[in-house]
Design a protein around this motif. Structure first.
Motif, short mmCIF file in Angstrom:
data_model
loop_
_atom_site.label_atom_id
_atom_site.label_comp_id
_atom_site.label_asym_id
_atom_site.label_seq_id
_atom_site.Cartn_x
_atom_site.Cartn_y
_atom_site.Cartn_z
N SER A 30 30.13 49.85 -5.25
CA SER A 30 29.81 51.18 -4.73
C SER A 30 29.65 52.18 -5.86
CB SER A 30 30.91 51.66 -3.77
OG SER A 30 30.99 50.80 -2.67
N TYR A 90 26.05 53.76 -6.86
CA TYR A 90 25.93 55.21 -6.71
C TYR A 90 25.44 55.83 -8.02
CZ TYR A 90 26.89 60.11 -6.04
OH TYR A 90 26.75 61.46 -5.96
N PHE A 147 25.48 52.88 2.84
CA PHE A 147 26.77 52.19 2.90
C PHE A 147 27.17 51.96 4.37
CE2 PHE A 147 31.34 51.71 2.72
CZ PHE A 147 31.52 50.92 1.59
N THR A 158 24.03 48.67 -2.38
CA THR A 158 24.80 49.62 -1.57
C THR A 158 24.97 49.09 -0.14
OG1 THR A 158 23.98 51.47 -2.91
CG2 THR A 158 24.93 52.01 -0.76
N ALA A 186 27.55 46.38 -0.38
CA ALA A 186 28.92 46.89 -0.51
C ALA A 186 29.46 47.36 0.84
CB ALA A 186 28.96 48.03 -1.54
N GLY A 187 28.62 48.05 1.63
CA GLY A 187 29.04 48.46 2.96
C GLY A 187 29.29 47.26 3.86
#
Length: 193
Positions: free
Chosen positions: A5, A9, A40, A120, A123-124
């Protein structure tokens, strides 16, 4: 998940991530850093859909009666869990096969999307997977307070295990059961006077 994340980002914050750039430079779109939370959360939502689909179509498949290996595979993957739902060693997907599945989804997202966008989403989805595993374990061994979300999910999951194995496939949410019309039917409550 936290490292991915933070890393993605920072990549988005540089302002040079473009969507559709691999197809066309004329119509590619810059992906600004403020979309990070939305990507995310979309990853978490996509995980909940994958969770539902795997549970419904893979774990509850009906293997052909003449296929010993498919029957055995099905039993090892999920049948044993339904046979002994309070066996704590059968609640979480083993790490090695889980890593292979996770690597497949990571590779797929990296192939079809820019690295920071796919990462991203991944990661979510990874957080969604961890939450799913924790909820599933708690639904089997925890004691949620009556009226809470987890109490409702535990009731839902217990009914799936013992009475309605062809419905109620959501573990962490009933969203996809509503959407795909596989919600466990409500039982009428007797009136108390």
């Amino acid at each position: 998940m936290l490292y991915l994340s933070w890393s993605y980002y920072r990549t988005l914050a540089q302002g040079n991530v473009r969507l559709f750039a691999s197809f066309t430079t004329e119509y590619s779109v810059v992906v600004p850093e403020f979309v990070f939370p939305g990507l995310f959360l979309l990853g978490m939502l996509l995980w909940s859909l994958i969770e539902y689909l795997i549970h419904r179509f893979l774990f509850h498949m009906k293997p052909p009666s003449n296929s010993y290996y498919l029957i055995l595979l099905h039993f090892v993957m999920h049948g044993q869990h339904h046979k002994a739902p309070f066996d704590g060693s059968r609640l979480v997907f083993p790490p090695v096969p889980a890593s292979l599945v996770i690597a497949f989804f990571y590779g797929l997202l990296q192939f079809i999307l820019p690295e920071a966008v796919g990462g991203t989403l991944f990661a979510g989805g990874l957080l969604g997977y961890v939450i799913y595993d924790m909820i599933h374990y708690y639904l089997h061994f925890g004691s949620p307070h009556k009226g809470s979300y987890l109490y409702s999910m535990k009731t839902h999951h217990v009914k799936h295990h013992f009475a309605h194995q062809k419905s109620g496939f959501g573990i962490s949410t009933k969203l996809w059961d509503y959407f795909f019309h596989t919600l466990i039917p409500e039982e009428p409550h007797p009136k108390t006077e």
